[in-house]
Design an enzyme around this catalytic site. Structure first.
Site, short mmCIF file in Angstrom:
data_model
loop_
_atom_site.label_atom_id
_atom_site.label_comp_id
_atom_site.label_asym_id
_atom_site.label_seq_id
_atom_site.Cartn_x
_atom_site.Cartn_y
_atom_site.Cartn_z
N ALA A 157 28.64 36.37 -12.95
CA ALA A 157 28.39 34.87 -13.24
C ALA A 157 29.09 34.08 -11.96
O ALA A 157 30.16 34.61 -11.43
CB ALA A 157 28.82 34.11 -14.47
N LYS A 158 28.79 33.22 -11.57
CA LYS A 158 29.50 31.95 -10.64
C LYS A 158 30.36 31.23 -11.36
O LYS A 158 30.23 30.08 -11.41
CB LYS A 158 28.39 31.40 -9.63
CG LYS A 158 29.26 30.88 -8.40
CD LYS A 158 28.33 30.28 -7.24
CE LYS A 158 29.16 29.90 -6.17
NZ LYS A 158 29.76 30.93 -5.23
N ALA A 159 31.32 31.91 -12.04
CA ALA A 159 32.27 31.20 -12.76
C ALA A 159 33.57 30.89 -12.19
O ALA A 159 34.25 31.68 -11.16
CB ALA A 159 32.63 32.16 -14.10
N TYR A 163 37.40 32.82 -9.28
CA TYR A 163 37.91 32.54 -8.05
C TYR A 163 39.45 32.31 -8.05
O TYR A 163 39.94 32.04 -6.80
CB TYR A 163 37.26 31.30 -7.57
CG TYR A 163 35.87 31.70 -7.11
CD1 TYR A 163 35.52 31.86 -5.74
CD2 TYR A 163 34.70 31.82 -8.15
CE1 TYR A 163 34.15 32.17 -5.49
CE2 TYR A 163 33.39 31.85 -7.83
CZ TYR A 163 33.11 32.19 -6.42
OH TYR A 163 31.97 32.38 -5.99
#
Length: 289
Positions: A157-159, A163
């Site tokens: 997922a681009k959660a 990051y």
């Protein structure tokens, strides 16, 4: 546009309507600020058209599902909103950021089922992510932080929460005069940079880490297709750290990074060679076609 991101002219789309840039705010007790319950997309528009726009909107929905929440707008509605943001701000070439998050509500613990899910879309003009690195090659540090196991986090997922270690790794790299950092995964294999996938060249063939514990980027997939169209052999596999010494060329891929050659990773040097330049130039042509 320049200056702080909260003090600019323009419009931002929030929860179905355009609002003035400076009033696009959230409450300090927003759940996402405390527990990272947020997903996002970074996209680029070229000549008024967002490259791979629908794929980004679909991935936003996928990422939200991985974090156990549902975005209250369809892919079609998100597509229309992104187009409206570009038009409202008068942009043709721009970076587009869509972000969905658990907002403020009746829950302020780890659980937040009763809190509303919100969505915002902004756009701004953003030049080359790595400055002049496209000509001479970016310089990368080797991060001490590793990409986590898929058993510990929703790694595909681009959660936003994923990051956190990227920010720390990039800060450490910048303190050493580098543009970015390359990260290993939890097993010790080469993984990616802090916000971009990575490719290597050896004897005319391309090697890139298998995305089994990090994001299989849309730009990454595009570049793999470009290489295959050019009859270049692509090996998607686990890459050991000791292999870095034998690679001749290297480049990064990502929506912000586009295709950026790499000149150095730690003590390892790479040439900004013909294939790296060809793919970088070919990508720039493709996104504007």
């Amino acid at each position: 546009m320049a200056g702080a991101y909260d003090d600019r002219d323009g419009k931002i789309w929030m929860d179905g309507q355009m609002v003035d840039w400076r009033t696009a705010n959230v409450h300090v007790l927003t759940h996402a600020m405390h527990y990272a319950s947020s997903v996002f997309e970074g996209e680029r528009a070229y000549g008024g058209t967002i490259f791979k726009s629908r794929e980004h909107s679909e991935r936003l929905h996928y990422s939200a599902g991985e974090l156990d929440f549902e975005i209250p707008f369809t892919v079609d509605e998100i597509e229309a909103a992104k187009a409206d943001v570009l038009k409202e701000n008068g942009f043709t070439d721009a970076y587009v950021r869509a972000v969905a998050w658990r907002g403020v509500g009746e829950d302020m613990g780890v659980a937040s089922k009763r809190n509303p899910v919100r969505l915002a879309i902004a756009a701004w003009e953003w030049g080359s992510y790595y400055g002049d690195a496209k000509m001479k090659g970016a310089k990368l540090d080797i991060a001490k932080w590793k990409r986590p196991s898929p058993e510990t986090a929703p790694s595909h997922a681009k959660a936003a929460g994923l990051y956190m270690i990227c920010t720390m790794a990039k800060h450490a790299a910048e303190a050493k005069g580098c543009s970015d950092a390359m990260m290993f995964d939890y097993r010790g294999y080469v993984a990616e940079a802090t916000g971009a996938n990575i490719f290597f060249v050896k004897d005319g063939e391309v090697h890139t880490p298998k995305p089994d514990c990090f994001l299989n980027g849309i730009t990454r997939q595009t570049v793999v297709g470009m290489l295959e169209d050019r009859q270049v052999k692509v090996h998607e596999r686990h890459i050991m750290p000791e292999e870095l010494e034998g690679f001749e060329q290297c480049w990064l891929t990502g929506t912000a990074a586009e295709v950026t050659p790499v000149g150095q990773i730690g003590d390892y040097n790479f040439e900004v060679g013909a294939l790296a330049r060809e793919i970088a130039e070919g990508y720039e042509t493709l996104v504007r076609s």
